[in-house]
Design a protein around this motif. Sequence first.
Motif, PDB file in Angstrom:
ATOM      1  N   GLY A  67       7.960  -3.991   8.383  1.00 32.30           N
ATOM      2  CA  GLY A  67       7.347  -3.351   8.754  1.00 32.30           C
ATOM      3  C   GLY A  67       6.854  -2.364   7.982  1.00 32.30           C
ATOM      4  N   SER A 169       0.550   5.977   0.882  1.00 29.73           N
ATOM      5  CA  SER A 169       0.300   5.038   1.647  1.00 29.73           C
ATOM      6  C   SER A 169       1.365   3.602   0.481  1.00 29.73           C
ATOM      7  CB  SER A 169      -1.212   4.996   1.594  1.00 29.73           C
ATOM      8  OG  SER A 169      -1.344   4.528   0.049  1.00 29.73           O
TER       9      SER A 169
ATOM     10  N   CYS B   8       0.387 -15.176   5.349  1.00 34.91           N
ATOM     11  CA  CYS B   8       0.496 -14.435   5.744  1.00 34.91           C
ATOM     12  C   CYS B   8       0.092 -12.753   5.245  1.00 34.91           C
ATOM     13  CB  CYS B   8       1.367 -13.687   6.917  1.00 34.91           C
ATOM     14  SG  CYS B   8       1.492 -15.175   8.107  1.00 34.91           S
ATOM     15  N   LYS B  65       8.739 -12.963   3.229  1.00 38.03           N
ATOM     16  CA  LYS B  65       7.087 -12.873   3.503  1.00 38.03           C
ATOM     17  C   LYS B  65       7.368 -10.841   4.179  1.00 38.03           C
ATOM     18  CE  LYS B  65       6.428 -17.749   4.760  1.00 38.03           C
ATOM     19  NZ  LYS B  65       8.027 -18.155   3.588  1.00 38.03           N
ATOM     20  N   GLY B  67       6.626  -7.375   6.261  1.00 35.21           N
ATOM     21  CA  GLY B  67       5.212  -6.839   6.434  1.00 35.21           C
ATOM     22  C   GLY B  67       4.721  -6.553   6.873  1.00 35.21           C
ATOM     23  N   MET B  68       3.252  -5.769   7.220  1.00 34.74           N
ATOM     24  CA  MET B  68       1.657  -5.889   6.650  1.00 34.74           C
ATOM     25  C   MET B  68       1.196  -4.719   7.234  1.00 34.74           C
ATOM     26  SD  MET B  68       0.875  -7.441  11.037  1.00 34.74           S
ATOM     27  CE  MET B  68      -1.131  -8.149  11.240  1.00 34.74           C
ATOM     28  N   PRO B  71       0.357  -1.343   2.585  1.00 32.78           N
ATOM     29  CA  PRO B  71       1.879  -0.618   1.944  1.00 32.78           C
ATOM     30  C   PRO B  71       2.411  -1.399   1.716  1.00 32.78           C
ATOM     31  CG  PRO B  71       0.953   0.892   3.462  1.00 32.78           C
ATOM     32  CD  PRO B  71      -0.219  -0.162   3.710  1.00 32.78           C
ATOM     33  N   SER B  72       2.518  -2.238   2.989  1.00 24.60           N
ATOM     34  CA  SER B  72       4.103  -3.785   3.096  1.00 24.60           C
ATOM     35  C   SER B  72       4.082  -4.444   2.712  1.00 24.60           C
ATOM     36  CB  SER B  72       4.549  -3.829   4.289  1.00 24.60           C
ATOM     37  OG  SER B  72       4.864  -3.298   5.321  1.00 24.60           O
ATOM     38  N   ILE B  75       4.714  -2.798  -1.664  1.00 25.64           N
ATOM     39  CA  ILE B  75       5.682  -2.890  -1.996  1.00 25.64           C
ATOM     40  C   ILE B  75       6.691  -4.153  -2.270  1.00 25.64           C
ATOM     41  CG2 ILE B  75       7.901  -3.279  -1.110  1.00 25.64           C
ATOM     42  CD1 ILE B  75       6.972  -0.729   1.225  1.00 25.64           C
TER      43      ILE B  75
END
Lengths: 242, 242
Positions: A67, A169, B8, B65, B67-68, B71-72, B75
Motif C-alpha cells: 500500500g 501521486s 485486484c 499483487k 497495494g490499492m 499510485p500503488s 508503481i
Amino acid sequence: MSSILLNCMGAVTDHSEYSEPEVLFKNPQIHVKNPQLDTMEEDILYHFNLGTKTHNLPEMFGDIKPGMGVPSISIMLHKLIKLLHHARCIDFALFRIGTSGGVGLDPGTVVVTDKAVDCFFRAQFEQVVLGKVITRSTELDVGVSKELLQCSSELDDVPTVIGNTMCTSDFYEGQDRLDGALCSFSTEDKLEYLRKAYNTGVRNIEMESTVFRAMCHVCAIKINQSPMSLTFFDRENSVIKF
Amino acid sequence: MSSILLNCMGAVTDHSEYSEPEVLFKNPQIHVKNPQLDTMEEDILYHFNLGTKTHNLPEMFGDIKPGMGVPSISIMLHKLIKLLHHARCIDFALFRIGTSGGVGLDPGTVVVTDKAVDCFFRAQFEQVVLGKVITRSTELDVGVSKELLQCSSELDDVPTVIGNTMCTSDFYEGQDRLDGALCSFSTEDKLEYLRKAYNTGVRNIEMESTVFRAMCHVCAIKINQSPMSLTFFDRENSVIKF
C-alpha cells in the motif's frame, strides 16, 4: 498525552505497548492479535500468494511495502479516525514517519514537515466528491514543527531540518525518476523542476502527506495542541544534491 | 499466446506496438518507453527487491499483487512492464480481475470494462509530470470487450455485461460512501451522482482502471490482438440498484 505512530505506508503500530516501552525491548518481535494463527498448520497470505509452509518468509522479506500513495493511506485514515472516534480516544497525537526522497539534503537527513504541498507546490489537497473537486488545506500549526525540530537538537548525529514535503501521486514520472517504464523528460528537465521545488521550500518528496494533513485538518485533531507533522528519512539513493 | 492475470490491484501487458500492430509479430517483445534504461549497467526493481544482474528475471517472473489505488498499481506497472521487457516476454496478454462496486447491477454480475473513465466520466487519465498535467487516453479496442462478453455467454450462471468502469482516487468520499470518517453529502446526492454515472454507461467503480489502461495504451501492448480489459466482480454490499 499518548502518541500514535504511523509507519511508512500508514501501517499502524501496535499501540497497546506504547505506554510501556520496556516491553518492546523484552520481546521486540511483532505480536499479531489473533490466537487462531497458532492453531493453523499453515498461514496462507493469499493476496501475496505466499504461505508459511511454501515460502521461507524470514529469508524472503526483510522489507515489505504494501500500500502506497494517497488512496491507500486515505482508506487507512478513514478507518483509523473512525476507530479513534468509536474508541473515544482523547488527548493523543498522530505522528507519521516514513522514507522519502530528499531534495538538496545530505542522505539520512530527517525532514520535519512544515507544509505538505502538491506537485504545484500548493499547500492543499484536492478531493473529488460526487464529481466535484473539493480543495482542502494541508496547513497545520507551525509551532508544532518547531517543537519537533527542538527535540531533534537533543539527539546526536541526526541532522534534522524543517521543510516542505511534496506529495505526488506517482513514484516514477510524478517524482521525476529516470528509471520508470515511461520517461519523457531529460536529466536537465528533472533538475530544473527540483530546483523550482527547492526554491519554494520543498526538502523531500513522498506520496501520502497531503491527504494525511488534509484529513487531520478537516477533523481538527488537536491541531494546536498535538504534533501531527510528518517526519521523513531521506532515502539515500534518491537524494538530489545541487 | 500466454496470458498474465493481474488480480485486484492490476497488472500489465506489453503496449509498445499500439499504432503498429503488425510489428507485434515481427518483434513481439515488450518495448519500454525509456531510453535511459539502455544506458544503465543494472536496473534494480527495488520495490520488488529484484535486479537485472542479481536475478534471472526470465526464469523467476510470476505474479505480484501489491497495494490499492492508482499510485500503488502504477508503481507495480512500471516495474512489471520493465520486468516483461527484461524477461523478453513475447506473445502474451494481460488481464486484470478484481472486485468493484456495481452500479445498477445485480450482485455478482461480472463487468467487462468497455471504457475506463475518471470521476467526471471522461475516458482519460491525468498524470502530473514535472509539475505539468499530461492527459492520456484510456481507450482500448472495443472488439476485445465484445470478445470477452462472448466468452462469458458460454458459462452458466455468470451474468456478464459490458460497461464503463469508473476509477476513483478515494474509497469513501470518492465513491460516494456514507460510512467514511468524512461525508458531506446526503443519500439523495449520492444517488443522483450514481444515476448520472449510470446514464453515461458506468456499471462499476474501482480505483485502478484508468492508469492501467493509460499505461497500457502508451506502451501499446497488443491492443488489437490481445484482450486487456478489466473484469470486475460486483461487491455485494456496495451494489447500487435503481
